[in-house]
Write an enzyme that holds these catalytic residues in place. Sequence first.
Site, mmCIF file in Angstrom:
data_model
loop_
_atom_site.group_PDB
_atom_site.id
_atom_site.type_symbol
_atom_site.label_atom_id
_atom_site.label_comp_id
_atom_site.label_asym_id
_atom_site.label_seq_id
_atom_site.Cartn_x
_atom_site.Cartn_y
_atom_site.Cartn_z
ATOM 1 N N LYS A 1 -6.024 1.086 99.330
ATOM 2 C CA LYS A 1 -5.358 2.322 99.764
ATOM 3 C C LYS A 1 -6.029 3.549 99.139
ATOM 4 O O LYS A 1 -6.079 4.615 99.758
ATOM 5 C CB LYS A 1 -3.875 2.278 99.387
ATOM 6 C CG LYS A 1 -3.059 1.261 100.180
ATOM 7 C CD LYS A 1 -2.895 1.656 101.641
ATOM 8 C CE LYS A 1 -1.858 0.806 102.347
ATOM 9 N NZ LYS A 1 -1.618 1.193 103.742
ATOM 10 N N THR B 1 11.200 -3.181 103.605
ATOM 11 C CA THR B 1 10.524 -3.759 104.776
ATOM 12 C C THR B 1 10.036 -5.167 104.428
ATOM 13 O O THR B 1 10.043 -5.576 103.261
ATOM 14 C CB THR B 1 9.294 -2.918 105.179
ATOM 15 O OG1 THR B 1 8.330 -3.000 104.122
ATOM 16 C CG2 THR B 1 9.653 -1.473 105.443
ATOM 17 N N ASN C 1 -1.350 2.404 110.299
ATOM 18 C CA ASN C 1 -0.172 1.990 109.527
ATOM 19 C C ASN C 1 -0.202 0.503 109.185
ATOM 20 O O ASN C 1 0.326 0.094 108.155
ATOM 21 C CB ASN C 1 1.070 2.337 110.364
ATOM 22 C CG ASN C 1 2.344 1.777 109.788
ATOM 23 O OD1 ASN C 1 2.833 2.246 108.777
ATOM 24 N ND2 ASN C 1 2.894 0.752 110.448
ATOM 25 N N SER D 1 -0.712 5.651 103.243
ATOM 26 C CA SER D 1 -1.178 5.329 101.904
ATOM 27 C C SER D 1 -0.066 4.654 101.109
ATOM 28 O O SER D 1 0.878 4.087 101.680
ATOM 29 C CB SER D 1 -1.658 6.617 101.222
ATOM 30 O OG SER D 1 -2.173 6.335 99.952
ATOM 31 N N TYR E 1 -4.529 -4.280 96.550
ATOM 32 C CA TYR E 1 -3.929 -3.458 97.609
ATOM 33 C C TYR E 1 -4.106 -1.971 97.288
ATOM 34 O O TYR E 1 -4.504 -1.171 98.143
ATOM 35 C CB TYR E 1 -2.448 -3.836 97.705
ATOM 36 C CG TYR E 1 -1.558 -2.935 98.526
ATOM 37 C CD1 TYR E 1 -1.470 -3.093 99.905
ATOM 38 C CD2 TYR E 1 -0.762 -1.960 97.915
ATOM 39 C CE1 TYR E 1 -0.613 -2.276 100.657
ATOM 40 C CE2 TYR E 1 0.092 -1.156 98.656
ATOM 41 C CZ TYR E 1 0.159 -1.313 100.024
ATOM 42 O OH TYR E 1 1.001 -0.517 100.756
#
Length: 231
Positions: A156, A185, A84, A138, A152
């Site tokens: 992924k 987040t 994660n 993912s 990024y």
Amino acid sequence: MPVAIITGASKGLGRALAGALAARGWDLVLDARNPEVLKETAAALEAYGTRVTALPGDVTDSWHRAGLVTEARHLGGVDLLVSNASALGAEPLVRLDELPLDGLRRALEVNLVAALGLVQEALPALRAAPAGAVVTVSSDAAAEAYETWGGYGASKAALDQLAAVLGAEEPGLRVWAVDPGDMATDLYAAAVPDDDDPRPDPVSVVPALLRLLDERPASGRYGAPALLEAR
Ligand SMILES: NC(=O)c1ccc[n+]([C@@H]2O[C@H](COP(=O)([O-])OP(=O)(O)OC[C@H]3O[C@@H](n4cnc5c(N)ncnc54)[C@H](OP(=O)(O)O)[C@@H]3O)[C@@H](O)[C@H]2O)c1
């Protein structure tokens, strides 16, 4: 009790999943780089009465990865490995014409190379588990061409393919790549600090992951929104 290793578990989705698994009686091995935040998270999770081992470190450190698996073995084995922890490559995100190559290397190292390193370390224990499973977290950016999400997203996408091949090579395990969808987040705020639109709490995504554990569908790539809708 089953044992899960969750990387990047001091906050966000990792912490939310850790809480849900602890509530179900899972023993946990958790990591993150900031030892203080990780310690606070582990202390909060101990209220569930399960065993929680917090090992601060960086997933790109092979000694740290070996330590995570050793700690899990001390708790009884590895039933679930959740990759994660993640790096964006640039904060805030930038277009490819500006993306620092060292940032791309870092995203690949954290999101892809470290994930495989941890799988390799944990595979003997996962194969020995009664229902071993791997979750790689993912992103929508792995499949869609969003401006600024290229580095990024590429990392992924590579992680998705790695998970797909691992699923084919390890038919005794379940290997699920999961796109959690947008979540409010620190990672999202660092990626797009000017985006003030409300995003879902990562706690709301956890039932999608629990559904995979409960129903054990075939290895493959799953989107959290679809898993939640069908529930
Ligand atoms: N948020 C979204 O909208 C969104 C959307 C799609 C996918 N995702 C994915 O969801 C996953 C969780 O992200 P999140 O949004 O929950 O992020 P978050 O709240 O920022 O949490 C990230 C966690 O990973 C840890 N971490 C980061 N780099 C690490 C490293 N090199 N080694 C060990 N731990 C590390 C962080 O702690 P330290 O900083 O202390 O290390 C923290 O515990 C990631 O894989 C992300 O790519 C997120």
